[in-house]
Design a protein around this motif. Structure first.
Motif, PDB file in Angstrom:
ATOM      1  N   PRO A 151       7.630   6.400   3.403  1.00 52.69           N
ATOM      2  CA  PRO A 151       6.839   6.548   2.169  1.00 52.69           C
ATOM      3  C   PRO A 151       6.833   5.300   1.294  1.00 52.69           C
ATOM      4  O   PRO A 151       5.874   5.050   0.562  1.00 52.69           O
ATOM      5  CB  PRO A 151       7.531   7.722   1.457  1.00 52.69           C
ATOM      6  N   ARG A 152       7.893   4.487   1.387  1.00 52.09           N
ATOM      7  CA  ARG A 152       7.944   3.276   0.571  1.00 52.09           C
ATOM      8  C   ARG A 152       6.854   2.279   0.968  1.00 52.09           C
ATOM      9  O   ARG A 152       6.355   1.530   0.130  1.00 52.09           O
ATOM     10  CB  ARG A 152       9.322   2.625   0.679  1.00 52.09           C
ATOM     11  N   VAL A 153       6.482   2.268   2.256  1.00 54.51           N
ATOM     12  CA  VAL A 153       5.395   1.398   2.696  1.00 54.51           C
ATOM     13  C   VAL A 153       4.090   1.834   2.044  1.00 54.51           C
ATOM     14  O   VAL A 153       3.309   1.015   1.541  1.00 54.51           O
ATOM     15  CB  VAL A 153       5.273   1.418   4.234  1.00 54.51           C
ATOM     16  N   ASN A 154       3.833   3.136   2.020  1.00 51.40           N
ATOM     17  CA  ASN A 154       2.629   3.662   1.374  1.00 51.40           C
ATOM     18  C   ASN A 154       2.637   3.372  -0.123  1.00 51.40           C
ATOM     19  O   ASN A 154       1.609   3.021  -0.702  1.00 51.40           O
ATOM     20  CB  ASN A 154       2.518   5.160   1.618  1.00 51.40           C
ATOM     21  N   GLN A 155       3.804   3.514  -0.751  1.00 49.90           N
ATOM     22  CA  GLN A 155       3.903   3.247  -2.186  1.00 49.90           C
ATOM     23  C   GLN A 155       3.618   1.788  -2.506  1.00 49.90           C
ATOM     24  O   GLN A 155       2.939   1.467  -3.488  1.00 49.90           O
ATOM     25  CB  GLN A 155       5.288   3.656  -2.688  1.00 49.90           C
ATOM     26  N   ARG A 156       4.105   0.894  -1.652  1.00 46.58           N
ATOM     27  CA  ARG A 156       3.849  -0.534  -1.882  1.00 46.58           C
ATOM     28  C   ARG A 156       2.381  -0.870  -1.656  1.00 46.58           C
ATOM     29  O   ARG A 156       1.797  -1.673  -2.393  1.00 46.58           O
ATOM     30  CB  ARG A 156       4.746  -1.365  -0.961  1.00 46.58           C
ATOM     31  N   LEU A 157       1.803  -0.240  -0.643  1.00 44.39           N
ATOM     32  CA  LEU A 157       0.381  -0.470  -0.404  1.00 44.39           C
ATOM     33  C   LEU A 157      -0.444   0.021  -1.586  1.00 44.39           C
ATOM     34  O   LEU A 157      -1.363  -0.673  -2.046  1.00 44.39           O
ATOM     35  CB  LEU A 157      -0.050   0.238   0.883  1.00 44.39           C
ATOM     36  N   ARG A 158      -0.110   1.187  -2.082  1.00 46.24           N
ATOM     37  CA  ARG A 158      -0.838   1.705  -3.246  1.00 46.24           C
ATOM     38  C   ARG A 158      -0.701   0.771  -4.444  1.00 46.24           C
ATOM     39  O   ARG A 158      -1.653   0.555  -5.187  1.00 46.24           O
ATOM     40  CB  ARG A 158      -0.329   3.099  -3.598  1.00 46.24           C
ATOM     41  N   SER A 159       0.473   0.195  -4.624  1.00 48.07           N
ATOM     42  CA  SER A 159       0.695  -0.678  -5.780  1.00 48.07           C
ATOM     43  C   SER A 159      -0.192  -1.916  -5.734  1.00 48.07           C
ATOM     44  O   SER A 159      -0.505  -2.504  -6.763  1.00 48.07           O
ATOM     45  CB  SER A 159       2.164  -1.086  -5.886  1.00 48.07           C
ATOM     46  N   LEU A 160      -0.608  -2.324  -4.517  1.00 50.13           N
ATOM     47  CA  LEU A 160      -1.552  -3.445  -4.414  1.00 50.13           C
ATOM     48  C   LEU A 160      -2.834  -3.143  -5.183  1.00 50.13           C
ATOM     49  O   LEU A 160      -3.376  -4.000  -5.883  1.00 50.13           O
ATOM     50  CB  LEU A 160      -1.910  -3.706  -2.952  1.00 50.13           C
ATOM     51  N   PHE A 161      -3.311  -1.895  -5.030  1.00 52.68           N
ATOM     52  CA  PHE A 161      -4.579  -1.516  -5.634  1.00 52.68           C
ATOM     53  C   PHE A 161      -4.427  -1.127  -7.104  1.00 52.68           C
ATOM     54  O   PHE A 161      -5.363  -1.286  -7.883  1.00 52.68           O
ATOM     55  CB  PHE A 161      -5.186  -0.341  -4.864  1.00 52.68           C
ATOM     56  N   MET A 162      -3.256  -0.616  -7.470  1.00 53.44           N
ATOM     57  CA  MET A 162      -3.064  -0.093  -8.818  1.00 53.44           C
ATOM     58  C   MET A 162      -2.615  -1.157  -9.813  1.00 53.44           C
ATOM     59  O   MET A 162      -2.952  -1.094 -10.997  1.00 53.44           O
ATOM     60  CB  MET A 162      -2.035   1.039  -8.784  1.00 53.44           C
ATOM     61  N   THR A 163      -1.829  -2.118  -9.368  1.00 51.41           N
ATOM     62  CA  THR A 163      -1.249  -3.087 -10.304  1.00 51.41           C
ATOM     63  C   THR A 163      -1.544  -4.519  -9.906  1.00 51.41           C
ATOM     64  O   THR A 163      -2.170  -5.274 -10.641  1.00 51.41           O
ATOM     65  CB  THR A 163       0.274  -2.881 -10.421  1.00 51.41           C
ATOM     66  N   SER A 164      -1.117  -4.911  -8.700  1.00 45.52           N
ATOM     67  CA  SER A 164      -1.188  -6.322  -8.318  1.00 45.52           C
ATOM     68  C   SER A 164      -2.611  -6.870  -8.309  1.00 45.52           C
ATOM     69  O   SER A 164      -2.871  -7.976  -8.776  1.00 45.52           O
ATOM     70  CB  SER A 164      -0.550  -6.510  -6.933  1.00 45.52           C
ATOM     71  N   PHE A 165      -3.549  -6.080  -7.765  1.00 50.12           N
ATOM     72  CA  PHE A 165      -4.916  -6.592  -7.602  1.00 50.12           C
ATOM     73  C   PHE A 165      -5.940  -5.550  -8.039  1.00 50.12           C
ATOM     74  O   PHE A 165      -6.954  -5.352  -7.369  1.00 50.12           O
ATOM     75  CB  PHE A 165      -5.158  -6.985  -6.136  1.00 50.12           C
ATOM     76  N   ALA A 166      -5.679  -4.914  -9.153  1.00 47.56           N
ATOM     77  CA  ALA A 166      -6.518  -3.796  -9.589  1.00 47.56           C
ATOM     78  C   ALA A 166      -7.988  -4.195  -9.753  1.00 47.56           C
ATOM     79  O   ALA A 166      -8.889  -3.387  -9.495  1.00 47.56           O
ATOM     80  CB  ALA A 166      -5.984  -3.223 -10.897  1.00 47.56           C
ATOM     81  N   GLU A 167      -8.260  -5.428 -10.162  1.00 46.57           N
ATOM     82  CA  GLU A 167      -9.633  -5.857 -10.418  1.00 46.57           C
ATOM     83  C   GLU A 167     -10.332  -6.414  -9.185  1.00 46.57           C
ATOM     84  O   GLU A 167     -11.551  -6.533  -9.167  1.00 46.57           O
ATOM     85  CB  GLU A 167      -9.637  -6.927 -11.525  1.00 46.57           C
ATOM     86  N   ASN A 168      -9.574  -6.774  -8.179  1.00 51.33           N
ATOM     87  CA  ASN A 168     -10.147  -7.514  -7.048  1.00 51.33           C
ATOM     88  C   ASN A 168     -10.060  -6.809  -5.703  1.00 51.33           C
ATOM     89  O   ASN A 168     -10.575  -7.314  -4.707  1.00 51.33           O
ATOM     90  CB  ASN A 168      -9.469  -8.875  -6.908  1.00 51.33           C
ATOM     91  N   LEU A 169      -9.403  -5.652  -5.651  1.00 51.49           N
ATOM     92  CA  LEU A 169      -9.132  -5.020  -4.367  1.00 51.49           C
ATOM     93  C   LEU A 169      -9.562  -3.565  -4.391  1.00 51.49           C
ATOM     94  O   LEU A 169      -9.290  -2.836  -5.349  1.00 51.49           O
ATOM     95  CB  LEU A 169      -7.636  -5.118  -4.062  1.00 51.49           C
ATOM     96  N   VAL A 170     -10.249  -3.150  -3.327  1.00 56.54           N
ATOM     97  CA  VAL A 170     -10.667  -1.761  -3.194  1.00 56.54           C
ATOM     98  C   VAL A 170     -10.577  -1.397  -1.715  1.00 56.54           C
ATOM     99  O   VAL A 170     -10.636  -2.274  -0.846  1.00 56.54           O
ATOM    100  CB  VAL A 170     -12.106  -1.569  -3.741  1.00 56.54           C
ATOM    101  N   ALA A 171     -10.398  -0.097  -1.431  1.00 53.69           N
ATOM    102  CA  ALA A 171     -10.234   0.340  -0.043  1.00 53.69           C
ATOM    103  C   ALA A 171     -11.234   1.433   0.304  1.00 53.69           C
ATOM    104  O   ALA A 171     -11.591   2.268  -0.534  1.00 53.69           O
ATOM    105  CB  ALA A 171      -8.814   0.855   0.182  1.00 53.69           C
ATOM    106  N   VAL A 172     -11.671   1.409   1.563  1.00 49.14           N
ATOM    107  CA  VAL A 172     -12.405   2.531   2.148  1.00 49.14           C
ATOM    108  C   VAL A 172     -11.610   2.924   3.383  1.00 49.14           C
ATOM    109  O   VAL A 172     -11.506   2.150   4.333  1.00 49.14           O
ATOM    110  CB  VAL A 172     -13.841   2.151   2.546  1.00 49.14           C
ATOM    111  N   VAL A 173     -11.003   4.100   3.354  1.00 50.19           N
ATOM    112  CA  VAL A 173     -10.151   4.529   4.462  1.00 50.19           C
ATOM    113  C   VAL A 173     -10.804   5.708   5.170  1.00 50.19           C
ATOM    114  O   VAL A 173     -11.467   6.536   4.542  1.00 50.19           O
ATOM    115  CB  VAL A 173      -8.728   4.906   3.984  1.00 50.19           C
TER     116      VAL A 173
END
Length: 251
Positions: free
Chosen positions: A141-163
Motif C-alpha cells: 500500500p505504501r507504493v500506492n500512497q507514494r504514487l498518489r502523492s505525486l498527483f496530490m502534492t508533488s505535481f498537482a498542477e502538471n500531472l494527471v492520470a487515466v487508468v
C-alpha cells in the motif's frame, strides 16, 4: 484511427475531464480499454488547447514487479518523450547499483517538467495513461500512497492520470484504498448497434459482401463488444480467402 468506431462521445468526455481530474476507465475484460488508451494518446498529441500543452505517456503495467515500478515509470516517460527531453535519461548521476525508488522518480519528473516548460508557452500537463493497472492491487500500500502523492502534492498542477483495468473499481472503491475518491469514474460499455455495424462492414467494403443476416448474427454473438466482433470478422475474412469467395453468408 479512421476505423476506431463507437467511442467518440466517450473520448470527448475524457478530453474535457482530463484538464482538471484524473480518470478511471473500468469495464469488463476485452471491452476495448487498451485501444481506447492508445486512441486518447493520439488525440492528446493532436489537441490544440488554449491553456494546456498535453504530453501523453502510455504505461503498460502488465507483469511489472513492485521493485521495478518507479524505474519502469521513469523509463516509459523518458522513452515516450525522448525527442523533447534533450537526451535526458532516468537516474542520471546515480550509482548504477543503487535502487531506483520514489525519490528518484520525483527528481526525474521535476527535470522532465522543467524541460517541457521550455518547449511551450502553455501550462505543461503530463498525462500518464496506465493500462493493466490491476498490478497495483498486489503492491505494498505504501507504493500506492507514494504514487498518489505525486498527483496530490508533488505535481498537482502538471500531472494527471487515466487508468484502466477490469478489477480496479471494486478494489479502489473502498475507503481504506489510497485511491478512494481520487478518480472520476467512467464505465466503458459495448458500442452502439450502428457503430458495431460500421466496424463489421467498413473494413471489408469493396472487397467482400456480407449478408444482413450475417451482421445480425455477429451482433447477437458478441453483444456489440469490439474485440469479439473483430476476432470473428478476422476469422470470416480468413475463411473467404481460403475458399476464394467474396460473399459472407450465415452458413
Amino acid at each position: 484511427t479512421e476505423m476506431f468506431f463507437g467511442r467518440e462521445r466517450l473520448v470527448e468526455r475524457i478530453l474535457q475531464t482530463i484538464h482538471n481530474n484524473s480518470l478511471l476507465l473500468y469495464g469488463e475484460r476485452r471491452i476495448g480499454n487498451t485501444s481506447l488508451q492508445h486512441h486518447i494518446r493520439r488525440r492528446l498529441q493532436q489537441l490544440d488547447d488554449p491553456t494546456y500543452e498535453f504530453f501523453p505517456v502510455y504505461v503498460d503495467l502488465q507483469g511489472t514487479p513492485e521493485s521495478q515500478f518507479f524505474s519502469t515509470l521513469a523509463e516509459d516517460v523518458c522513452h515516450e518523450l525522448e525527442t523533447l527531453l534533450d537526451g535526458m535519461r532516468p537516474g542520471e548521476g546515480l550509482d548504477p547499483d543503487s535502487p531506483y525508488g520514489y525519490r528518484e522518480l520525483v527528481a526525474d519528473l521535476r527535470r522532465v517538467i522543467k524541460i517541457l516548460e521550455k518547449k511551450t508557452t502553455k501550462q505543461v500537463k503530463l498525462v500518464l495513461l496506465f493500462d493493466e493497472v490491476e498490478e497495483l492491487n498486489a503492491y505494498d500500500p505504501r507504493v500506492n500512497q507514494r504514487l498518489r502523492s505525486l498527483f496530490m502534492t508533488s505535481f498537482a498542477e502538471n500531472l494527471v492520470a487515466v487508468v484502466s483495468g477490469v478489477e480496479i473499481r471494486k478494489q479502489w472503491d473502498k475507503e481504506g484504498s489510497p485511491w478512494y475518491n481520487f478518480f472520476e469514474e467512467i464505465e466503458v460499455t459495448p458500442i452502439g448497434r450502428e457503430d458495431a455495424v460500421q466496424l463489421i462492414t467498413r473494413p471489408i467494403g469493396g472487397v467482400f459482401k456480407v449478408d444482413q443476416t450475417v451482421i445480425d448474427r455477429l451482433l447477437e454473438l458478441t453483444d456489440n463488444k469490439p474485440y469479439h466482433l473483430q476476432r470473428l470478422c478476422i476469422a470470416l475474412v480468413n475463411r473467404m480467402y481460403e475458399e476464394n469467395r467474396r460473399q459472407i453468408t450465415v452458413a
